[in-house]
Enzyme design. Structure first.
Site, PDB file in Angstrom:
ATOM      1  N   SER A 163       0.813  -1.226   0.000  1.00  0.00           N
ATOM      2  CA  SER A 163       0.000   0.000   0.000  1.00  0.00           C
ATOM      3  C   SER A 163       0.842   1.269   0.000  1.00  0.00           C
ATOM      4  O   SER A 163       0.515   2.245  -0.679  1.00  0.00           O
ATOM      5  CB  SER A 163      -0.941   0.003   1.202  1.00  0.00           C
ATOM      6  OG  SER A 163      -1.801  -1.105   1.120  1.00  0.00           O
ATOM      7  N   HIS A 196       0.598 -10.054   0.402  1.00  0.00           N
ATOM      8  CA  HIS A 196       0.285  -9.421  -0.877  1.00  0.00           C
ATOM      9  C   HIS A 196       0.773 -10.326  -2.003  1.00  0.00           C
ATOM     10  O   HIS A 196       1.464 -11.313  -1.759  1.00  0.00           O
ATOM     11  CB  HIS A 196       0.974  -8.061  -0.974  1.00  0.00           C
ATOM     12  CG  HIS A 196       0.480  -7.077   0.037  1.00  0.00           C
ATOM     13  ND1 HIS A 196       1.127  -5.891   0.308  1.00  0.00           N
ATOM     14  CD2 HIS A 196      -0.604  -7.100   0.852  1.00  0.00           C
ATOM     15  CE1 HIS A 196       0.457  -5.230   1.237  1.00  0.00           C
ATOM     16  NE2 HIS A 196      -0.587  -5.946   1.588  1.00  0.00           N
TER      17      HIS A 196
END
Length: 510
Positions: free
Chosen positions: A62, A461
């Site tokens: 992010s 992720h």
């Protein structure tokens, strides 16, 4: 005056993958997303590796994603920057690091290395820890102690034994360094002001409070037997001959080797803040320590910084501001720094004409317990804002697919995506009604891969591409887009000329 806003809508951790097994994105019922996908130009964006300034094959995250989105260019990430510095010998001569080494020699004291022990590359990298050990030994630092924070989130939930073994081998090869404490990142790396967690890690490091083990491997195995994976290992002390290996004492030096700031701030504050009221730091609170952080964590952290930020000109917020356009940043707590600080290229202050709305994330132990998080509240606030014609440009983040995706649990993650889809519909339909448009996409993958090929939970992720939809009829999207192309696309939709610094290109084919 009525506004037709252009919005960047980030579905955090919402990747694109054909295989439906273990794929919360594919399995979720998401009529709004599917409708926009069918009705509007769409494609995919690259959101990992070299396309976002990370090493090849490295999953996106992010912080990196939002930095690239806001910059409108590929931004060389801390991981890549530090790797390069090690390779080229700059790391070994780094001023802040050497100041820490010198401090221990002048005070005949110890060096402590704090950080996340994995090769996840999101918050830290084990190679940087090994480079610190090699450099400290080379520079004549007598004693070095490691306070290892276990991951289990950016890497497999039970992978810390291999990292502990890698570290042990490096220390054996150097005949240098010892592990002093071990703590799950849930405690040492909290970012939600849950000070009771940070306190446990702090007191283990400073006062040797916690369970005692002679061997870190045994400690981790005991934690697994207790149903606590790496992330949740309760801070514990390593002992030798019945005594703690080391605590941080007066005159010592600390190097915190995490390069991503957000989860390193609170523990750093506990060591460096002069004024402190979050918990009792006790009589052992160390004085005259030299505290060094790998990157700039926050102005509130009183530390020397090894790798200062590279200043970026003409990020999206600055361009909108210079054009006299009003802009809104909105997210819940978990992703608020991303739509503000990271989106602004590491700048805390608002640009003129930039407004921010922070909605609190729910106070639950883990977000699988409340998969909708604060998506409804975020949307309520945004809908109100759009109805009142407040802003020309909107940057919105829905945190759920990523934050619930990190649990590794498929069902709650499906629920998270369904909650986001319902709210996405409310926002986008209103924007379209106002004559505006939205760029709907993700900053990286996660929730599309909830299980490993062996069927175990996948909490990290991924490197998959992410979907992108531009809700404007009559245009075509080009292929080969990446996150750096989103800001130029927003400017294109607003009719604003892209500045030279933005090397990304609009996704809309000319």
């Amino acid at each position: 005056m009525s506004k037709s806003p252009v919005a960047i809508i980030i579905l955090d951790g919402f990747g694109k993958r054909a295989e439906t097994v273990g794929n919360a994105v594919a399995q979720a019922n998401k009529p709004n997303f599917d409708r926009y996908w069918a009705d509007f130009p769409h494609g995919e964006l690259k959101a990992a590796g070299l396309d976002v300034g990370l090493p090849e094959g490295q999953m996106g995250n992010s912080e990196v994603g939002h930095t690239n989105i806001g910059a409108g260019r590929i931004v060389y990430q801390s991981l890549t920057r530090i790797d390069k510095a090690i390779e080229e010998g700059e790391f070994q001569e780094n001023k802040a690091l050497n100041n820490a080494f010198t401090h221990t020699k002048e005070n005949n004291s110890d060096l402590h290395l704090f950080g996340l022990l994995s090769d996840g590359g999101v918050h830290s990298h084990i190679n940087h820890l090994v480079a610190l050990l090699e450099t400290a030994k080379d520079k004549g630092v007598k004693n070095v102690y490691i306070h290892a924070f276990l991951d289990g989130r950016d890497v497999a939930p039970q992978s810390s034994l291999e990292y502990l073994e890698t570290l042990q081998k490096a220390m054996n090869d150097l005949n240098y360094g010892e592990i002093a404490t071990v703590s799950g990142r849930f405690y040492a790396m909290d970012r939600d002001k849950r000070w009771e967690r940070v306190e446990k890690a702090y007191k283990a490091i400073v006062s040797a409070e916690g369970e005692k083990f002679e061997d870190p491997i045994e400690l981790v195995k005991a934690s697994y037997a207790n149903d606590k994976n790496d992330e949740f290992v309760v801070p514990a002390i390593i002992t030798k001959d019945g005594k703690p290996v080391a605590t941080v004492k007066d005159n010592d030096a600390v190097i915190f080797f995490n390069f991503r700031p957000d989860r390193a701030i609170q523990l750093s504050n506990a060591f460096t803040d002069k004024e402190w009221d979050h918990f009792d730091r006790g009589a052992n609170h160390p004085k005259n320590i030299k505290f060094v952080t790998m990157t700039l964590y926050n102005p509130s952290v009183d530390a020397e910084v090894a790798f200062e930020p590279i200043e970026m000109k003409n990020v999206i917020g600055e361009v909108l501001s210079n054009e006299g356009l009003s802009q809104l940043r909105i997210a819940e707590t978990e992703k608020y720094p991303h739509v503000t600080f990271f989106m602004n290229g590491g700048r805390n202050e608002e640009f003129p004409g930039e407004n921010r709305i922070l909605i609190n994330s729910p106070k639950v132990e883990t977000y699988d317990l409340q998969p909708e998080m604060s998506a409804y509240e975020v949307t309520d606030a945004l809908v109100e804002d759009i109805k009142n014609d407040k802003h020309d440009a909107i940057i919105l983040n829905f945190a759920n697919p990523d934050m619930v995706g990190h649990s590794g649990m498929l069902e709650p993650t499906i629920k998270a995506i369904e909650a986001v889809d319902e709210n996405l519909g409310r926002v986008v339909d209103l924007i379209l009604e106002k004559g505006g448009s939205a760029i709907i996409f993700a900053d990286h993958g996660n929730s599309e891969t909830m299980s490993t090929p062996e069927g175990k939970p996948h909490t990290a992720h991924t490197t998959v591409p992410v979907p992108v939809i531009v809700t404007k009829k009559g245009v075509k999207l080009r292929e080969g887009g990446r996150l750096a192309d989103v800001a130029p696309t927003m400017l294109d939709l607003l009719g604003v000329k892209k500045p030279a610094e933005m090397t990304g290109e609009s996704l809309i084919q000319k």
